[in-house]
Design an enzyme around this catalytic site. Structure first.
Site, PDB file in Angstrom:
ATOM      1  CE  LYS A 173      -2.515   3.079   2.814  1.00 56.09           C
ATOM      2  NZ  LYS A 173      -2.446   4.048   1.759  1.00 56.09           N
ATOM      3  CD  GLU A 250      13.713   1.627  10.203  1.00 52.57           C
ATOM      4  OE1 GLU A 250      14.044   2.743  10.640  1.00 52.57           O
ATOM      5  OE2 GLU A 250      14.232   0.563  10.590  1.00 52.57           O
ATOM      6  CB  CYS A 284      13.030   9.995   7.690  1.00 48.13           C
ATOM      7  SG  CYS A 284      13.792   9.020   6.417  1.00 48.13           S
ATOM      8  CD  GLU A 386       9.340  13.403  11.398  1.00 51.22           C
ATOM      9  OE1 GLU A 386       8.225  12.882  11.551  1.00 51.22           O
ATOM     10  OE2 GLU A 386      10.279  12.844  10.812  1.00 51.22           O
TER      11      GLU A 386
HETATM   12  P1  NDP Z   1       2.001   8.297   7.872  1.00 52.09           P
HETATM   13  O1  NDP Z   1       2.393   7.503   9.059  1.00 52.09           O
HETATM   14  O2  NDP Z   1       0.839   9.196   7.979  1.00 52.09           O
HETATM   15  O3  NDP Z   1       1.657   7.313   6.646  1.00 52.09           O
HETATM   16  C1  NDP Z   1       2.567   6.374   6.140  1.00 52.09           C
HETATM   17  C2  NDP Z   1       1.812   5.288   5.397  1.00 52.09           C
HETATM   18  O4  NDP Z   1       0.984   4.565   6.302  1.00 52.09           O
HETATM   19  C3  NDP Z   1       0.881   5.789   4.309  1.00 52.09           C
HETATM   20  O5  NDP Z   1       0.830   4.840   3.280  1.00 52.09           O
HETATM   21  C4  NDP Z   1      -0.462   5.859   5.033  1.00 52.09           C
HETATM   22  O6  NDP Z   1      -1.558   5.788   4.148  1.00 52.09           O
HETATM   23  C5  NDP Z   1      -0.366   4.611   5.898  1.00 52.09           C
HETATM   24  N1  NDP Z   1      -1.139   4.639   7.127  1.00 52.09           N
HETATM   25  C6  NDP Z   1      -1.475   5.720   7.892  1.00 52.09           C
HETATM   26  N2  NDP Z   1      -2.167   5.314   8.985  1.00 52.09           N
HETATM   27  C7  NDP Z   1      -2.254   3.960   8.915  1.00 52.09           C
HETATM   28  C8  NDP Z   1      -2.861   2.968   9.747  1.00 52.09           C
HETATM   29  N3  NDP Z   1      -3.471   3.283  10.882  1.00 52.09           N
HETATM   30  N4  NDP Z   1      -2.773   1.674   9.366  1.00 52.09           N
HETATM   31  C9  NDP Z   1      -2.140   1.332   8.232  1.00 52.09           C
HETATM   32  N5  NDP Z   1      -1.564   2.225   7.388  1.00 52.09           N
HETATM   33  C10 NDP Z   1      -1.616   3.524   7.732  1.00 52.09           C
HETATM   34  O7  NDP Z   1       3.295   9.052   7.415  1.00 52.09           O
HETATM   35  P2  NDP Z   1       3.490  10.071   6.178  1.00 52.09           P
HETATM   36  O8  NDP Z   1       2.996   9.442   4.926  1.00 52.09           O
HETATM   37  O9  NDP Z   1       2.985  11.398   6.568  1.00 52.09           O
HETATM   38  O10 NDP Z   1       5.092  10.099   6.044  1.00 52.09           O
HETATM   39  C11 NDP Z   1       5.904  10.948   6.745  1.00 52.09           C
HETATM   40  C12 NDP Z   1       6.523  10.218   7.929  1.00 52.09           C
HETATM   41  O11 NDP Z   1       7.343   9.142   7.488  1.00 52.09           O
HETATM   42  C13 NDP Z   1       7.446  11.126   8.716  1.00 52.09           C
HETATM   43  O12 NDP Z   1       7.214  10.952  10.090  1.00 52.09           O
HETATM   44  C14 NDP Z   1       8.835  10.612   8.347  1.00 52.09           C
HETATM   45  O13 NDP Z   1       9.826  10.860   9.290  1.00 52.09           O
HETATM   46  C15 NDP Z   1       8.596   9.159   8.169  1.00 52.09           C
HETATM   47  N6  NDP Z   1       9.659   8.569   7.366  1.00 52.09           N
HETATM   48  C16 NDP Z   1      10.594   7.771   8.005  1.00 52.09           C
HETATM   49  C17 NDP Z   1      11.654   7.227   7.295  1.00 52.09           C
HETATM   50  C18 NDP Z   1      12.632   6.299   7.945  1.00 52.09           C
HETATM   51  O14 NDP Z   1      13.308   5.562   7.220  1.00 52.09           O
HETATM   52  N7  NDP Z   1      12.763   6.284   9.249  1.00 52.09           N
HETATM   53  C19 NDP Z   1      11.840   7.539   5.871  1.00 52.09           C
HETATM   54  C20 NDP Z   1      10.817   8.380   5.314  1.00 52.09           C
HETATM   55  C21 NDP Z   1       9.770   8.875   6.048  1.00 52.09           C
HETATM   56  P3  NDP Z   1      -2.266   7.131   3.542  1.00 52.09           P
HETATM   57  O15 NDP Z   1      -1.255   7.796   2.705  1.00 52.09           O
HETATM   58  O16 NDP Z   1      -3.396   6.580   2.754  1.00 52.09           O
HETATM   59  O17 NDP Z   1      -2.696   7.950   4.717  1.00 52.09           O
END
Ligand code: NDP
Length: 485
Positions: A173, A250, A284, A386
């Site tokens: 997804k 992550e 990130c 963040e």
């Molecule tokens: P989110 O946590 O909002 O979403 C990430 C993914 O999870 C999306 O596909 C989202 O879907 C899905 N999702 C959200 N809620 C749920 C749930 N309850 N159950 C299952 N899936 C869910 O993060 P962002 O997309 O806003 O990304 C930014 C974040 O990612 C930042 O905090 C960043 O630091 C982190 N990140 C970390 C990295 C690392 O390697 N440590 C690298 C890159 C980013 P949908 O889009 O449909 O809401």
């Protein structure tokens, strides 16, 4: 704009589902594609297809899996310019940054294709005579992959490629705002001859599709990258189900770059500007805190502001642009609200702090200026939380020990950087900071695919690393085999 499909076993366009529009964050008048908002049942069906495909795929010879991965790499390489453009149109980052993701994906494909043919088992001498003991690594089964939008190509790639290379099947997804580049990646796998059902792509809401990928009993492992809040939610859900599946989380970061008294000021400024405002701060690994010795503060701040003024903000498709828009309206609102929080907390806004408006180029996109706050103290929200945008907090310190304490003072632990000419200082810093990656005289952004990566504390559950040879550990389990002769 035509409707795009998903992969449930194979490519399908589910015309009986609602389709949503994906828009260009640099110009929201432009619709990039339309994707179906799948339902829980669709995700369940995709998991079923992955389960069905597993029995055959897991028995495919590594050399055959590698052959497909090499072919995917060739296909992506031949379409590199077009894919980089798609990524920029959808996410907003500049073309060189998009191309970096494309190249990293090609490198990941070739790296794991080579690695998988080498075998991952051991032979261990026995305490008994006439006995051979060996270990073998076996795939886990169906892997759920849930990914964010900020690295919409290379980040999913560093999960999907080792998963498939080791004989697992995948249901992915992508983030709802970046499905187009996800579609292109999956298509490249099938164009290379991947059997049906091995890689499935499902688009739709986190609450339905995402939740099914987390809770479905046929899922054997889950790898997620996203925010700390979502990571906690997922962890709790899996825990409540009392299932012993592997979960890799992550999460976010609040990374600092420290300039030491012995460091090169110009280098520190350059690395910080690149790491704070490159990728519009939506990495990130971005630097969001810049720690400067108290007695060097004025010199460093004026150089920092001068360098930041040179950043060209604009549409990522244009030559010479350094910083694109924020990726979505949600991001745009969040960043502007953090700027208000910084002001209300008493931090001094020394540069930026505003949206960019007033011309055709900017009026339809989510553009904000690179922003610098000075006089930030560790207790402020902008020093702890963040922000995930182009907002940099400048903080001062007196001793290296104090700098290390400030670096460690947030709930995150992803990356920390130091700029120094003193090797002892670099070693002391590397030892003292509680993070997964340390950079010395290098930008905090930028990772190499052959190097293990992952955060500690609130930046990840830290059981398994991503990328490098270490990624294989998450996607396989060890079986020990005793043979007497
Ligand atoms: P989110 O946590 O909002 O979403 C990430 C993914 O999870 C999306 O596909 C989202 O879907 C899905 N999702 C959200 N809620 C749920 C749930 N309850 N159950 C299952 N899936 C869910 O993060 P962002 O997309 O806003 O990304 C930014 C974040 O990612 C930042 O905090 C960043 O630091 C982190 N990140 C970390 C990295 C690392 O390697 N440590 C690298 C890159 C980013 P949908 O889009 O449909 O809401």
């Amino acid at each position: 704009m035509s409707e795009r499909g998903v992969f449930i076993g194979k490519l399908i366009i589910p015309r009986d589902r609602e389709f949503y529009e994906v828009r260009n964050p640099a110009d929201t008048r432009q619709v990039i594609a339309k994707f179906p908002r799948l339902r829980r049942d669709d995700a369940r069906e995709a998991i079923g297809k992955a389960k069905e495909a597993f029995s055959k795929w897991s028995k495919t010879l590594p050399v055959e899996r590698a052959r497909i991965l090499y072919k995917v790499a060739d296909i992506i390489e031949s379409r590199a310019d077009e894919l980089a453009r798609t990524l920029t149109l959808e996410e907003g980052k500049t073309i060189p940054d998009s191309m970096f993701e494309v190249v990293r994906t090609i490198n990941l494909l070739r790296f794991y294709a080579g690695l998988i043919t080498r075998g991952q088992g051991k032979v261990i001498p026995s305490q008994d005579k006439n006995t051979i003991i060996m270990t073998n690594r076996e795939p886990l089964g169906v892997v759920s992959v849930i990914t964010p939008w900020n690295f919409p190509l290379s980040l999913p790639a560093w999960k999907i490629i080792p998963a498939i290379a080791t004989g697992n099947t995948v249901v992915w997804k992508p983030a709802s705002i970046t499905p187009t580049i996800a579609y292109e990646l999956v298509k490249a796998f099938y164009d290379a001859g991947l059997p049906e059902g091995v890689l499935n792509l499902v688009t739709g809401s986190a609450s339905e599709v995402g939740d099914e990928l987390v809770t479905n009993k046929d899922v054997d492992a889950l790898t997620f990258t996203g925010s700390l809040q979502t990571g906690k939610e997922i962890n709790e859900k899996v825990g409540k189900m009392n299932r012993f599946i592997r979960v890799q989380l992550e999460l976010g970061g609040k990374n600092a770059t420290v300039l030491s008294r012995n460091g090169d000021v110009n280098l520190a400024v350059e690395l910080t500007v690149r790491s704070a405002f490159g990728l519009t701060g939506q990495a990130c690994t971005a630097t969001s805190r810049f720690l400067v010795p108290e007695d060097m503060h004025d010199e460093v701040l004026s150089k920092l502001v001068e360098r930041t003024k040179k950043i060209v903000v604009g549409n990522g498709l244009k030559n010479g642009v350094d910083m694109g828009p924020l990726a979505s309206k949600e991001q745009y609102d969040k960043i502007l609200s953090y700027i208000e929080i910084g002001k209300s907390e008493g931090a001094k806004l020394v540069y930026g702090g505003q949206p960019i408006r007033g011309s055709e180029e900017f009026d339809y996109g989510y553009f904000v200026m690179p922003t610098i706050f000075d006089g930030v103290t560790p207790d402020m929200r902008i020093a702890k939380e963040e922000i995930f945008g182009p907002v940099l907090a400048v903080m001062t310190y007196r001793t290296l020990d104090e700098a290390i304490d400030i670096v460690n003072s947030t709930e995150y632990g992803l990356i920390a950087g130091i700029v120094t000419r003193d090797i002892s200082e670099a070693a002391k810093f590397a030892e003292g900071v509680k993070v997964g990656v340390v950079k010395v005289n290098k930008p905090t952004i930028g990772l190499e695919p052959w190097v293990p990566y992952g955060g500690v504390k609130g930046s990840g559950n830290d059981m398994y690393k991503e990328m490098g040879e270490e990624a294989i550990e998450f996607f396989t389990r060890i079986k020990a085999i005793y043979v007497g002769y």
